[in-house]
Design an enzyme around this catalytic site. Structure first.
Site, PDB file in Angstrom:
ATOM      1  CG  HIS A 122      -2.086   1.029   1.536  1.00 32.39           C
ATOM      2  ND1 HIS A 122      -1.587   2.529   1.568  1.00 32.39           N
ATOM      3  CD2 HIS A 122      -3.236   1.265   1.059  1.00 32.39           C
ATOM      4  CE1 HIS A 122      -2.713   3.101   1.526  1.00 32.39           C
ATOM      5  NE2 HIS A 122      -3.484   2.222   1.391  1.00 32.39           N
ATOM      6  CG  ASP A 199       0.252  -2.655   5.629  1.00 33.19           C
ATOM      7  OD1 ASP A 199      -0.692  -2.518   7.235  1.00 33.19           O
ATOM      8  OD2 ASP A 199      -0.247  -2.167   5.294  1.00 33.19           O
ATOM      9  CD  GLN A 202      -6.791  -4.800   4.301  1.00 35.20           C
ATOM     10  OE1 GLN A 202      -8.164  -5.310   4.200  1.00 35.20           O
ATOM     11  NE2 GLN A 202      -7.416  -3.232   3.511  1.00 35.20           N
ATOM     12  CE  LYS A 225      -7.340  -0.513   6.682  1.00 34.84           C
ATOM     13  NZ  LYS A 225      -8.543  -0.171   5.244  1.00 34.84           N
ATOM     14  CB  CYS A 365      -3.728   3.201  -1.681  1.00 31.16           C
ATOM     15  SG  CYS A 365      -5.236   4.671  -1.034  1.00 31.16           S
TER      16      CYS A 365
END
Length: 407
Positions: A122, A199, A202, A225, A365
């Protein structure tokens, strides 16, 4: 492990609404998830009964708000199995968590150092490191993608060197839903003495995360999220590493003593939490963790994997559909395009929206991924625990309409 989907769906008020005269089918969870009633109630309850600034008052409201906020920190510590609760830093989201690391670690870097990122990131895990490279002169390298759209992990050994200070990689691609081999990356990085930032934006909503078992040095993720409020995020960092980093923001709460000549800084986690925090958001995130724990993260993982597999199966029925990284292991999302001349992903998204189906279109993104495939963007269907196979069938019917209209 089974889940009562109808009971779960009943806890999300927004799922009762219609869009363009059709029942809402919400497949944009990769952008943000919907909120269960228990989270909405906690936000209202805080502002109605406990609204006060934290850590600074001896009065009852301040103490109650502080207790609720710190209870949420401990919930998150347990959720990711951090060793200490002070290794859990509250931020505004994944992006700020990554920027916190980037801005503080840059003060430890020289032009002789190297940072490794990947082509599947991202923008929030690319741009901060480009800024660090420009500021410090440190060299920025990246792990490329294969033709199929998965990380070419065979290139990592050549990229690593004794100069490597940090590797930054997402656990799951937001644009493709592909799961990356972070365990291998962490092992190889540590063998060279490098730190690793994951990261987890997700991955944390969809799969069990144990930061001690992974041995990652940093983990960044967002509340919104994972069924929590917007504007609240987490940075996990190992205690000894966080103690090596200088403060990110200056102001109240992050100090020990201030004179007109010099200041000394508070201990963890407060060194990185300047100013009034999003107390309601933090407490709301704690409620979201409770919601996930009540269902069970393993049960969520199993159920959502079934949704992803069923989606790929249904999309594979169409010759007109190209699924990206189709043969890779996915989590939470599937990304595709129609192989029709002149058709943009947004064309598909607008037709689906008329059917009440919310998907994300565009570059997500993650423009380097789109450049890799030579496309402007994709259609992404991303899932949460409240989604169903019946909704996927509605989505497939909507896609049939799109193919007829655009073909």
């Amino acid at each position: 492990m089974s889940v009562d989907i109808q009971h779960i769906r009943s806890q999300f008020p927004i799922l009762n609404r219609e869009v363009n005269g059709k029942p809402l089918v919400y497949f944009d969870n990769g952008a943000t998830s919907q909120k269960p009633q228990v989270v909405l109630d906690v936000l209202d309850n805080y502002y109605e009964k406990y609204n006060a600034n934290v850590h600074r008052g001896i009065h009852t409201l301040s103490q109650e708000a502080t207790d609720l906020m710190e209870e949420s920190r401990r919930k998150i510590q347990a959720f990711i199995n951090a060793k200490h609760d002070h290794e859990v830093i509250f931020t505004r989201g994944t992006t700020e968590s990554i920027n916190l690391v980037a801005n503080t670690i840059s003060q430890l870097l020289t032009a002789d150092d190297e940072i490794i990122i990947t082509e599947i990131e991202h923008h929030s895990n690319i741009v901060p490191w480009q800024l660090v490279s420009q500021r410090t002169g440190a060299k920025l390298k990246y792990i490329p993608l294969t033709a199929d759209g998965i990380l070419d992990i065979t290139k990592l050994d050549d990229l690593l060197s004794d100069k490597t200070k940090l590797i930054c990689v997402n656990q799951v691609s937001n644009a493709l839903g592909v799961i990356n081999p972070i365990e291998t990356i962490i092992e190889k990085a540590h063998a060279k003495g490098a730190w690793v930032l994951i990261d987890g934006a997700q991955s944390v909503p969809h799969t069990k995360i144990d930061v001690q078992a992974l041995d990652c040095d940093f983990l960044a993720f967002s509340g919104h999220k994972m069924y929590g409020p917007t504007g609240i995020g987490i940075l996990y960092g190992k205690e000894d590493i966080l103690n090596q980093l200088p403060p990110f923001h200056g102001g109240g709460e992050m100090i020990k003593d201030v004179t007109m000549e010099v200041s000394t800084y508070a201990c963890l986690p407060f060194k990185f939490e300047a100013g009034t925090p999003d107390v309601a958001g933090i407490i709301g995130l704690g409620a979201a963790v409770d919601f996930i724990n009540e269902i069970g993260i393993d049960a969520i993982h199993t159920y959502e994997d079934e949704l992803v597999e069923y989606t790929i199966q249904r999309l594979s029925e169409f010759d007109e559909v190209e699924i990206y990284a189709k043969d890779a292991k996915h989590s939470g999302a599937v990304s595709f395009n129609l192989k029709l001349d002149g058709v943009h992903s947004s064309d598909v998204g607008m037709i689906l929206d008329k059917k009440g189906i919310a998907v994300r279109t565009g570059h997500h993104c993650a423009q380097p991924i789109m450049h890799h495939f030579g496309i402007p963007g994709t259609v992404r269907a991303s899932f949460g625990i409240y989604n169903t196979k019946e909704e996927i069938d509605i989505f497939i019917d909507g896609l049939k309409t799109a193919i007829r209209m655009l073909g």
